[in-house]
Design an enzyme around this catalytic site. Structure first.
Site, PDB file in Angstrom:
ATOM      1  CB  CYS A 129      14.563  55.401 -47.744  1.00 36.15           C
ATOM      2  SG  CYS A 129      13.297  55.879 -48.906  1.00 36.15           S
ATOM      3  CB  CYS A 158      10.075  54.885 -47.998  1.00 37.65           C
ATOM      4  SG  CYS A 158      11.291  55.729 -46.992  1.00 37.65           S
ATOM      5  CE  LYS A 215       5.768  52.903 -46.173  1.00 32.03           C
ATOM      6  NZ  LYS A 215       5.947  53.928 -45.148  1.00 32.03           N
ATOM      7  CE1 TYR A 259       6.724  55.512 -41.349  1.00 31.33           C
ATOM      8  CE2 TYR A 259       7.375  56.620 -39.337  1.00 31.33           C
ATOM      9  CZ  TYR A 259       7.700  56.111 -40.572  1.00 31.33           C
ATOM     10  OH  TYR A 259       8.982  56.174 -41.039  1.00 31.33           O
ATOM     11  CD  GLU A 281       3.421  53.404 -43.105  1.00 23.14           C
ATOM     12  OE1 GLU A 281       3.231  54.530 -43.567  1.00 23.14           O
ATOM     13  OE2 GLU A 281       4.560  52.904 -43.058  1.00 23.14           O
ATOM     14  CG  HIS A 318     -17.733  68.650 -59.184  1.00 22.28           C
ATOM     15  ND1 HIS A 318     -18.060  68.241 -57.904  1.00 22.28           N
ATOM     16  CD2 HIS A 318     -18.736  68.249 -59.999  1.00 22.28           C
ATOM     17  CE1 HIS A 318     -19.224  67.624 -57.954  1.00 22.28           C
ATOM     18  NE2 HIS A 318     -19.656  67.601 -59.193  1.00 22.28           N
ATOM     19  CD  GLU A 328     -16.043  68.575 -55.386  1.00 18.51           C
ATOM     20  OE1 GLU A 328     -16.587  69.611 -55.772  1.00 18.51           O
ATOM     21  OE2 GLU A 328     -16.244  67.460 -55.920  1.00 18.51           O
TER      22      GLU A 328
HETATM   23  C1  LIG Z   1       9.731  50.352 -42.342  1.00 22.34           C
HETATM   24  C2  LIG Z   1      10.075  51.796 -42.592  1.00 22.34           C
HETATM   25  C3  LIG Z   1       9.255  52.559 -43.382  1.00 22.34           C
HETATM   26  C4  LIG Z   1       9.562  53.887 -43.625  1.00 22.34           C
HETATM   27  N1  LIG Z   1       8.725  54.620 -44.398  1.00 22.34           N
HETATM   28  C5  LIG Z   1       8.992  55.916 -44.659  1.00 22.34           C
HETATM   29  C6  LIG Z   1       8.150  56.675 -45.489  1.00 22.34           C
HETATM   30  O1  LIG Z   1       7.126  56.188 -45.976  1.00 22.34           O
HETATM   31  N2  LIG Z   1       8.482  57.955 -45.734  1.00 22.34           N
HETATM   32  C7  LIG Z   1       9.613  58.531 -45.211  1.00 22.34           C
HETATM   33  O2  LIG Z   1       9.878  59.710 -45.478  1.00 22.34           O
HETATM   34  N3  LIG Z   1      10.436  57.830 -44.395  1.00 22.34           N
HETATM   35  C8  LIG Z   1      10.155  56.536 -44.117  1.00 22.34           C
HETATM   36  N4  LIG Z   1      11.001  55.808 -43.326  1.00 22.34           N
HETATM   37  C9  LIG Z   1      12.164  56.493 -42.701  1.00 22.34           C
HETATM   38  C10 LIG Z   1      13.339  56.608 -43.680  1.00 22.34           C
HETATM   39  O3  LIG Z   1      13.654  55.342 -44.187  1.00 22.34           O
HETATM   40  C11 LIG Z   1      14.540  57.221 -42.985  1.00 22.34           C
HETATM   41  O4  LIG Z   1      14.151  58.436 -42.378  1.00 22.34           O
HETATM   42  C12 LIG Z   1      15.682  57.495 -43.937  1.00 22.34           C
HETATM   43  O5  LIG Z   1      16.103  56.323 -44.573  1.00 22.34           O
HETATM   44  C13 LIG Z   1      16.862  58.119 -43.179  1.00 22.34           C
HETATM   45  O6  LIG Z   1      17.958  58.290 -44.038  1.00 22.34           O
HETATM   46  P1  LIG Z   1      19.439  58.332 -43.447  1.00 22.34           P
HETATM   47  O7  LIG Z   1      20.335  58.691 -44.591  1.00 22.34           O
HETATM   48  O8  LIG Z   1      19.490  59.170 -42.241  1.00 22.34           O
HETATM   49  O9  LIG Z   1      19.749  56.854 -42.938  1.00 22.34           O
HETATM   50  P2  LIG Z   1      19.595  55.443 -43.642  1.00 22.34           P
HETATM   51  O10 LIG Z   1      18.778  55.510 -44.855  1.00 22.34           O
HETATM   52  O11 LIG Z   1      19.202  54.512 -42.564  1.00 22.34           O
HETATM   53  O12 LIG Z   1      21.071  55.112 -44.120  1.00 22.34           O
HETATM   54  C14 LIG Z   1      22.117  54.855 -43.216  1.00 22.34           C
HETATM   55  C15 LIG Z   1      23.065  53.878 -43.874  1.00 22.34           C
HETATM   56  O13 LIG Z   1      24.280  53.850 -43.133  1.00 22.34           O
HETATM   57  C16 LIG Z   1      24.784  52.524 -43.160  1.00 22.34           C
HETATM   58  N5  LIG Z   1      25.742  52.414 -42.056  1.00 22.34           N
HETATM   59  C17 LIG Z   1      25.474  52.449 -40.727  1.00 22.34           C
HETATM   60  N6  LIG Z   1      26.630  52.405 -40.041  1.00 22.34           N
HETATM   61  C18 LIG Z   1      27.624  52.335 -40.943  1.00 22.34           C
HETATM   62  C19 LIG Z   1      29.053  52.289 -40.840  1.00 22.34           C
HETATM   63  N7  LIG Z   1      29.693  52.336 -39.656  1.00 22.34           N
HETATM   64  N8  LIG Z   1      29.788  52.208 -41.979  1.00 22.34           N
HETATM   65  C20 LIG Z   1      29.176  52.183 -43.189  1.00 22.34           C
HETATM   66  N9  LIG Z   1      27.837  52.228 -43.345  1.00 22.34           N
HETATM   67  C21 LIG Z   1      27.076  52.323 -42.222  1.00 22.34           C
HETATM   68  C22 LIG Z   1      23.537  51.677 -43.027  1.00 22.34           C
HETATM   69  O14 LIG Z   1      23.766  50.353 -43.506  1.00 22.34           O
HETATM   70  C23 LIG Z   1      22.550  52.447 -43.896  1.00 22.34           C
HETATM   71  O15 LIG Z   1      22.536  51.976 -45.220  1.00 22.34           O
HETATM   72  C24 LIG Z   1      10.732  54.461 -43.062  1.00 22.34           C
HETATM   73  C25 LIG Z   1      11.573  53.690 -42.262  1.00 22.34           C
HETATM   74  C26 LIG Z   1      11.247  52.374 -42.026  1.00 22.34           C
HETATM   75  C27 LIG Z   1      12.160  51.546 -41.152  1.00 22.34           C
END
Ligand SMILES: Cc1cc2nc3c(=O)[nH]c(=O)nc-3n(C[C@H](O)[C@H](O)[C@H](O)COP(=O)(O)OP(=O)(O)OC[C@H]3O[C@@H](n4cnc5c(N)ncnc54)[C@H](O)[C@@H]3O)c2cc1C
Length: 463
Positions: free
Chosen positions: A43, A48, A51, A180, A184, A439, A444
């Site tokens: 994110c 997010c 973006k 999306y 986007e 308004h 509205e």
């Molecule tokens: C281009 C794009 C735009 C988006 N826009 C939106 C939006 O507008 N609104 C919205 O709500 N969501 C959006 N999302 C989705 C959102 O980013 C994810 O749903 C969210 O980040 C998920 O969080 P998470 O904690 O599950 O995983 P992540 O945020 O992906 O975090 C996982 C982390 O784990 C780390 N990792 C992986 N494996 C290991 C390991 N073995 N050891 C240590 N670290 C590790 C990774 O490096 C990463 O930093 C978007 C996604 C993308 C790709």
């Protein structure tokens, strides 16, 4: 004294992992978290946040155009991609630091390392090659853009990860995908002046969204000059003259651009994580299977966020993290509530939506009253912009409950947040009717649609 080094070890420092680690540490638990790339996760680092900054940048071209209708002469404008990327990177670095230090300030330990499971209580930290143990392990490793290894020339393509770091803005781009992220980025690149084409295998972009909005956005994007090719896919990518790329499509088209981007969904990060060492079961797409409380089949190992392939959104990952802490560390079993999740597509115009689409509601509930308005928002009149806003309420006939609310138009995402409260609160249409309008606003319209535009009975449109 516990037999383990930590009460909780979190693998993955993204939206879900950081929230769980910070809140559990704040409760006085001994917590550690490992992040292999950058704290903040998808994110903050490549989702997010960057973006949305790019979306803001891309909106200026229309704002400059529209200014003339309001009497402004903007003069010659120019855009510098490296400046935008450098400014964006500075902000991302600031946020990254906040995410990491938030865990540490709460008393947790943050490791900058890849982590893998050795067994159900042991984690190997690859940087430093050390092992630690924990009573509870939380896997929050997120996902990554799905590669399309079968596509000849796939190595020449970029994904959303790369799009945030291109050395230069392409002159032309073709984006494959209809979700999306694809939509986007098509709007971002177009707004920045890039000749943009979207190619999508389905009949219409944004499957699962309300059909009205899908069609309305498709038409608006085409009117702006974005080319949308449905029912077609990349068949192969190859280099052509001047460092450009040529994509051949399944329908025999030849598309030339300097970047080809794949936005074909996301794959959970579960490979080489040692999950098999602990006996953690995976689902069909490599997602971690969990019960209603985010617990895997191994009772001390939990998983949440994108890696579980439920709803891949930041607020969902954060909510699941809060429920996890409540369940495991506060003795209050709490299931994440994933019904009626409001969401936005930051296209231009924007989509904001919550609850059931007309099509899903017709299937599920059968009898509906649909309230729909399509109009040119006031802001577009003086600039002569033809773009129309669509607002739609899907109401269950009988109970009169608003089960879906859908908007295509400026600030739709902001409106969806507030409509989310109304739909979540199971408000009926008469509460909307009794609510005084603000308004003059576009919103509205949501409280002044007194008569149904048409009805659906037994799943079929009747009038
Ligand atoms: C281009 C794009 C735009 C988006 N826009 C939106 C939006 O507008 N609104 C919205 O709500 N969501 C959006 N999302 C989705 C959102 O980013 C994810 O749903 C969210 O980040 C998920 O969080 P998470 O904690 O599950 O995983 P992540 O945020 O992906 O975090 C996982 C982390 O784990 C780390 N990792 C992986 N494996 C290991 C390991 N073995 N050891 C240590 N670290 C590790 C990774 O490096 C990463 O930093 C978007 C996604 C993308 C790709």
């Amino acid at each position: 004294m516990s037999q383990y080094d930590y009460d909780l070890f979190v693998i993955g420092g993204g939206s879900g992992g950081v929230r769980a680690a910070r809140v559990a540490a704040g409760l006085g638990k001994r917590v550690a978290i490992a992040e292999e790339y950058r704290f903040g996760g998808t994110c903050v680092i490549r989702g997010c946040v960057p973006k949305k900054l790019l979306v803001y940048a891309s909106q200026f071209s229309e704002q400059f155009e529209d200014a003339a209708g309001y009497g402004w002469s903007v003069g010659e404008t120019s855009f510098d991609w490296p400046t935008l990327i450098a400014n964006k990177d500075r902000e991302i670095a600031r946020l990254e630091n906040i995410y990491r230090s938030g865990v540490e300030k709460a008393g947790g330990t943050a490791f900058h390392s890849r982590a893998e499971l050795v067994d159900r209580h042991t984690i190997r930290l690859l940087s430093g090659a050390r092992k630690v143990t924990a009573g509870t392990i939380l896997v929050a490793t997120g996902g990554r853009p799905s590669p399309h290894m079968a596509l000849p020339g796939h190595e020449l393509t970029i994904t959303s990860n790369d799009a945030f770091h291109l050395d230069e803005l392409p002159k032309a781009i073709v984006i494959a995908g209809g979700g999306y992220i694809a939509v986007e980025f098509a709007n971002i690149f177009h707004g920045l002046g890039v000749d943009t084409t979207l190619i999508y295998r389905g009949a219409e972009i944004l499957s699962r969204f309300d059909n009205d909005l899908r069609r309305g956005l498709h038409e608006a994007m085409e009117r702006k000059g974005i080319k949308i090719l449905c029912h077609d896919v990349f068949a192969g990518i190859e280099k052509c003259g001047d460092g450009g790329l040529l994509a051949r499509t399944a329908k025999g088209r030849e598309l030339v651009a300097d970047q080809m981007m794949l936005a074909l969904g996301r794959t959970p990060n579960t490979e080489s994580l040692g999950l098999e060492n602990a006996g953690v079961a995976l689902g069909p797409v490599g997602d971690i299977l969990v019960d209603d409380y985010s617990r895997t089949n191994v009772d001390n190992i939990f998983a949440l966020g994108d890696v579980t392939n439920r709803l891949q959104l930041t607020p969902v990952a954060i909510h699941e993290a809060m429920c996890f802490v409540e369940t495991v560390f506060k003795g209050n079993p709490t299931k994440p509530d994933l019904d009626d999740v409001p969401t936005a597509v930051f296209s231009q115009p924007e989509i904001g939506t919550v609850g059931l689409s007309e099509e899903a509601a017709a299937k599920k509930l059968g009898d509906l009253d649909i309230y729909r308005a399509a109009f040119r928002p006031m802001r577009n009149i003086l600039p002569g912009r033809e773009e129309r806003t669509i607002m739609k309420l899907v109401v269950e006939a009988g109970s009169n409950r608003v089960v879906g609310a859908h908007i295509l138009g400026p600030d739709a995402g902001e409106m969806a947040q507030l409509l989310g409260i109304a739909v979540k609160g199971r408000l009926t249409k008469d509460v909307f009717d009794r609510t005084m309008a603000v308004h003059p606003t576009a919103a509205e319209e949501l409280v002044t649609m007194y008569q149904p535009s048409y009805r659906i009975r037994g799943g079929e449109r009747v009038a």
